[in-house]
Write an enzyme that holds these catalytic residues in place. Structure first.
Site, short mmCIF file in Angstrom:
data_model
loop_
_atom_site.label_atom_id
_atom_site.label_comp_id
_atom_site.label_asym_id
_atom_site.label_seq_id
_atom_site.Cartn_x
_atom_site.Cartn_y
_atom_site.Cartn_z
N ASP A 56 -15.98 24.62 -21.38
CA ASP A 56 -15.19 24.82 -22.59
C ASP A 56 -15.09 26.33 -22.84
O ASP A 56 -16.07 26.96 -23.24
CB ASP A 56 -15.89 24.12 -23.76
CG ASP A 56 -15.13 24.28 -25.08
OD1 ASP A 56 -14.27 25.20 -25.16
OD2 ASP A 56 -15.39 23.51 -26.01
N SER A 120 4.26 31.19 -25.99
CA SER A 120 5.26 30.12 -26.12
C SER A 120 6.45 30.59 -26.94
O SER A 120 6.33 31.49 -27.79
CB SER A 120 4.59 28.95 -26.84
OG SER A 120 5.56 28.07 -27.35
N CYS A 122 7.42 29.07 -29.26
CA CYS A 122 7.07 28.73 -30.64
C CYS A 122 6.59 29.96 -31.42
O CYS A 122 6.40 29.89 -32.63
CB CYS A 122 6.00 27.65 -30.69
SG CYS A 122 6.59 26.07 -30.08
N TYR A 151 0.51 26.20 -34.13
CA TYR A 151 0.61 26.56 -32.70
C TYR A 151 1.29 27.92 -32.48
O TYR A 151 0.78 28.76 -31.71
CB TYR A 151 1.40 25.44 -32.01
CG TYR A 151 1.60 25.61 -30.53
CD1 TYR A 151 0.54 25.46 -29.64
CD2 TYR A 151 2.87 25.87 -30.00
CE1 TYR A 151 0.73 25.60 -28.27
CE2 TYR A 151 3.07 26.00 -28.64
CZ TYR A 151 2.00 25.86 -27.78
OH TYR A 151 2.19 25.99 -26.43
N THR A 223 18.89 21.26 -29.88
CA THR A 223 19.10 21.82 -28.54
C THR A 223 17.86 22.57 -28.07
O THR A 223 17.11 23.14 -28.87
CB THR A 223 20.29 22.79 -28.53
OG1 THR A 223 20.09 23.76 -29.56
CG2 THR A 223 21.61 22.08 -28.72
P1 NAD Z 1 -1.85 20.92 -20.80
O1 NAD Z 1 -2.28 20.29 -22.08
O2 NAD Z 1 -1.37 20.03 -19.70
O3 NAD Z 1 -3.03 21.83 -20.23
C1 NAD Z 1 -3.87 22.59 -21.04
C2 NAD Z 1 -5.28 22.37 -20.55
O4 NAD Z 1 -6.17 23.21 -21.28
C3 NAD Z 1 -5.79 20.93 -20.76
O5 NAD Z 1 -6.14 20.35 -19.52
C4 NAD Z 1 -6.99 21.08 -21.66
O6 NAD Z 1 -8.05 20.19 -21.35
C5 NAD Z 1 -7.39 22.52 -21.40
N1 NAD Z 1 -8.18 23.06 -22.49
C6 NAD Z 1 -7.96 22.96 -23.82
N2 NAD Z 1 -8.94 23.56 -24.52
C7 NAD Z 1 -9.81 24.05 -23.59
C8 NAD Z 1 -11.03 24.75 -23.68
N3 NAD Z 1 -11.55 25.06 -24.87
N4 NAD Z 1 -11.66 25.10 -22.55
C9 NAD Z 1 -11.16 24.76 -21.33
N5 NAD Z 1 -10.00 24.08 -21.19
C10 NAD Z 1 -9.33 23.74 -22.30
O7 NAD Z 1 -0.74 22.00 -21.19
P2 NAD Z 1 0.27 22.80 -20.26
O8 NAD Z 1 1.61 22.25 -20.50
O9 NAD Z 1 -0.25 22.89 -18.89
O10 NAD Z 1 0.21 24.25 -20.96
C11 NAD Z 1 -0.51 25.34 -20.40
C12 NAD Z 1 -0.32 26.57 -21.29
O11 NAD Z 1 1.07 26.87 -21.41
C13 NAD Z 1 -0.84 26.40 -22.71
O12 NAD Z 1 -1.37 27.62 -23.16
C14 NAD Z 1 0.42 26.10 -23.50
O13 NAD Z 1 0.28 26.45 -24.86
C15 NAD Z 1 1.44 26.95 -22.78
N6 NAD Z 1 2.81 26.47 -22.96
C16 NAD Z 1 3.21 25.31 -22.39
C17 NAD Z 1 4.51 24.87 -22.59
C18 NAD Z 1 5.00 23.59 -21.95
O14 NAD Z 1 6.18 23.26 -22.13
N7 NAD Z 1 4.21 22.83 -21.24
C19 NAD Z 1 5.39 25.61 -23.38
C20 NAD Z 1 4.95 26.79 -23.95
C21 NAD Z 1 3.65 27.22 -23.73
#
Ligand code: NAD
Length: 335
Positions: A56, A120, A122, A151, A223
């Site tokens: 973690d 992001s 966001c 977020y 969109t």
């Molecule tokens: P995901 O939820 O599939 O993967 C995130 C992983 O982080 C999870 O497996 C979770 O278990 C792990 N995690 C959470 N807290 C943790 C901790 N304290 N210690 C260790 N691991 C931890 O999400 P994703 O889609 O792969 O996103 C990856 C990154 O990209 C994130 O930072 C997310 O905010 C960013 N992001 C994703 C998107 C998207 O469309 N998927 C868009 C914008 C930003």
């Protein structure tokens, strides 16, 4: 960079982090460390040959372990999901601030060469995203700040950490603002999935059950642009290795803008099946419109994400279909 240098990816049990480990493995890197807090059997991908650690990283001592001997760190860990998750779990989203705060400090103390943070779209000012006819968001549009509650604010403040570690301590930090990433090995069920995966699953399930009714969140006119995973991993690599981008947030997204209705059209076409749409106007739907202005990335990298939505959806649909039938057959699946 030598192929035997240690590369660390946090969040590697999830969608993008797992895909990034696989990407580096395919590029020939031999010292990959994948880190996630989930137990190993819940990881979406466990890449053979990579060191997989369950830690973690919101706790500092675990970050120290995670970054040992690392040359590069890609921090993709976050508590996140699609609109349904982030609108209802703002506290959890905000608490991801602990992850970047501790990871960047540990990486700095370990003398890591480069540090990547996954921000992001966001983080952008929500006042600029109130109609579906969006003007694409350029990097400067995050300020004056009015990020998405929970977020988005966490992402903006974490970006600021990266900027100040570079300014004050000379650390090479890199920040990409992802716009809706989708593809195989993404969350497709369970409440954290994003729109493309949710639409694929709903169409597959409608077809399977013989009941064509399908509910869409919002009126379908919202969109967005959607980036295919292979463009995301390639873009992360390019951004991390461009020194002109140190401490400079940059969009990493597709600029192919579609409405949610058009997204469903795409899925229907791949499935060769038509659903009967109904609209839940009270469901979480996020901002009215959002697109990625890619002027800056094209200028800096002479590249932008370019996988056409139709092509990416076809691959994603095929993968989710397989997951769906595997689950029905009682096999283990991702998410
Ligand atoms: P995901 O939820 O599939 O993967 C995130 C992983 O982080 C999870 O497996 C979770 O278990 C792990 N995690 C959470 N807290 C943790 C901790 N304290 N210690 C260790 N691991 C931890 O999400 P994703 O889609 O792969 O996103 C990856 C990154 O990209 C994130 O930072 C997310 O905010 C960013 N992001 C994703 C998107 C998207 O469309 N998927 C868009 C914008 C930003």
């Amino acid at each position: 960079m030598n192929k035997d240098e240690v590369i660390v990816v946090t969040g590697a049990g999830g969608f993008i982090g797992g895909s990034l480990i696989r990407y580096f493995k395919e590029k020939g890197f031999t010292n990959l460390r994948a880190v996630d807090k989930k137990p190993l059997y819940e990881w979406y991908q466990v890449v053979e040959g990579a060191e997989s650690l369950c830690l973690d990283v919101s706790e500092y001592q675990n970050c120290v372990r995670a970054v040992e001997n690392a040359k590069e760190v890609y921090n993709l860990a976050a508590d996140m999901g699609g609109m349904g998750f982030i609108e209802k779990n703002r506290v959890e989203c905000l608490r991801s601030i602990l992850i970047n705060t501790n990871m960047i400090e540990a990486a700095y103390n370990a003398g890591v060469d480069r540090y990547f943070f996954s921000s992001s779209a966001c983080a952008y000012n929500t006042d600029l995203q109130k109609t579906p006819d969006v003007i694409a968001l350029k990097e400067a549009d995050a300020y004056p700040a009015m990020a998405e509650r929970g977020y988005g604010w966490e992402k903006l403040v974490s970006e600021m950490f990266c900027e100040e570690y570079a300014a004050e301590r000379g650390m090479k930090t890199f920040i990409a603002r992802f716009h809706n990433v989708y593809g195989p090995f993404g969350t497709w069920d369970g409440g954290r999935e994003k729109a493309p995966a949710a639409m694929c699953r709903k169409v597959i399930s409608a077809q399977d059950s013989g009941n064509p009714a399908m509910e869409i969140w919002g009126d379908g006119s919202q969109t967005r642009s959607y980036m295919y995973i292979d463009d995301c991993t390639k873009g992360i690599d390019m951004i991390m290795h461009c020194d002109e981008l140190i401490a400079t947030p940059i969009n990493l997204g597709s600029s192919e803008l579609v409405s949610v209705n058009e997204l469903v059209d795409n899925v229907e076409k791949v499935a060769d099946y038509k659903v009967e749409r109904s609209y839940d106007l009270d469901a979480p739907k996020g901002v009215a419109g959002r697109n990625s202005d890619n002027t800056f990335i094209k200028k800096m990298l002479n590249w932008e994400p370019s996988t056409p939505l139709a092509e990416g959806i076809a691959k994603t649909y095929k993968w989710i279909s397989q997951q769906y039938s595997d689950r029905k057959a009682g096999k283990r699946t991702v998410s």
